[in-house]
Design an enzyme around this catalytic site. Structure first.
Site, mmCIF file in Angstrom:
data_model
loop_
_atom_site.group_PDB
_atom_site.id
_atom_site.type_symbol
_atom_site.label_atom_id
_atom_site.label_comp_id
_atom_site.label_asym_id
_atom_site.label_seq_id
_atom_site.Cartn_x
_atom_site.Cartn_y
_atom_site.Cartn_z
ATOM 1 N N HIS A 46 -14.818 -7.664 -0.478
ATOM 2 C CA HIS A 46 -14.891 -9.068 -0.863
ATOM 3 C C HIS A 46 -15.982 -9.844 -0.131
ATOM 4 C CE1 HIS A 46 -11.148 -7.654 -2.460
ATOM 5 N NE2 HIS A 46 -10.715 -7.390 -1.239
ATOM 6 N N TYR B 166 0.795 -1.233 0.000
ATOM 7 C CA TYR B 166 0.000 0.000 0.000
ATOM 8 C C TYR B 166 0.826 1.282 0.000
ATOM 9 C CZ TYR B 166 -3.664 -3.357 1.053
ATOM 10 O OH TYR B 166 -4.522 -4.423 0.975
ATOM 11 N N HIS C 137 -9.537 1.355 -5.256
ATOM 12 C CA HIS C 137 -8.548 0.546 -4.539
ATOM 13 C C HIS C 137 -7.157 1.106 -4.783
ATOM 14 C CE1 HIS C 137 -11.481 -2.408 -3.404
ATOM 15 N NE2 HIS C 137 -11.931 -2.413 -4.645
ATOM 16 N N LEU C 138 -6.354 1.085 -3.741
ATOM 17 C CA LEU C 138 -4.963 1.513 -3.868
ATOM 18 C C LEU C 138 -4.185 0.486 -4.690
ATOM 19 C CD1 LEU C 138 -4.829 2.347 -0.136
ATOM 20 C CD2 LEU C 138 -4.360 4.063 -1.874
ATOM 21 N N SER C 139 -4.400 -0.781 -4.372
ATOM 22 C CA SER C 139 -3.706 -1.876 -5.063
ATOM 23 C C SER C 139 -4.579 -2.387 -6.204
ATOM 24 C CB SER C 139 -3.419 -3.006 -4.066
ATOM 25 O OG SER C 139 -4.640 -3.592 -3.615
ATOM 26 N N ASN D 15 -13.697 3.285 -0.956
ATOM 27 C CA ASN D 15 -12.788 2.149 -0.877
ATOM 28 C C ASN D 15 -13.305 1.268 0.261
ATOM 29 O OD1 ASN D 15 -10.796 0.270 -0.576
ATOM 30 N ND2 ASN D 15 -9.095 1.731 -0.612
ATOM 31 N N ASP E 220 -25.746 -3.507 -1.179
ATOM 32 C CA ASP E 220 -27.156 -3.109 -1.180
ATOM 33 C C ASP E 220 -27.320 -1.613 -0.898
ATOM 34 O OD1 ASP E 220 -27.772 -5.734 -1.696
ATOM 35 O OD2 ASP E 220 -28.569 -6.178 0.303
#
Ligand code: DQA
Length: 147
Positions: A79, A22, A99-101, A73, A86
């Protein structure tokens, strides 16, 4: 135009958390860069960070009545969280997942996003710039001019 930026769990530890993945940039520094971009583009941008799923859902629902777009994020909840998916579907404003990665280049279980189908798009793999690009994308989308 008002944009809500929501940072998920463990992102408060950026800078010291797995820096090989990160980087060394802290959340405070990311928020400062977001603030600079907001000034440059003339946007009102509010940022928040929550470690719990319920607080993230509350932030999405608040943004739904107070803001024009969401950059989120969801971190580890990406996941797993049906409830965040929702909430994103429940609000009438567009969201971009950040996302950073590059989650698609990581562990198998990390390559699946439960929350992305509740968003108009996903930007990842570019570190702090992922947030800045998401904000630019939202602005273009909300203004209806295309990115
Ligand atoms: C992350 C990727 C997630 O898989 C992870 O759980 C995070 C950060 C990212 O920004 O790259 O906490 O969302």
């Amino acid at each position: 135009m008002r944009i809500s930026v929501i940072h998920g769990p463990n992102l408060n530890l950026l800078g010291v958390r797995e820096p090989e993945i990160y980087g060394r940039v802290t959340l405070e520094e990311i928020d400062a860069r977001i603030g600079e971009l907001a000034r440059e583009l003339g946007l009102e941008v509010e940022t928040c960070q929550h470690n719990s799923e319920g607080e993230i859902i509350d932030a999405i629902q608040r943004a739904g009545v107070q803001a024009d777009g969401i950059a989120i994020n969801p971190a580890g909840y990406t996941h797993t969280s049906v409830a965040i998916h929702d909430a994103l579907k429940a609000v009438a404003i567009p969201a971009i997942e950040v996302h950073l990665s590059n989650i698609l280049a990581r562990e198998d279980w990390r390559q699946r996003s439960m929350t992305a189908p509740g968003c108009v798009g996903v930007i990842g793999g570019l570190g702090a710039d992922s947030y800045l690009l998401a904000i630019r994308g939202l602005r273009a989308l909300i203004e209806g001019v295309g990115a």
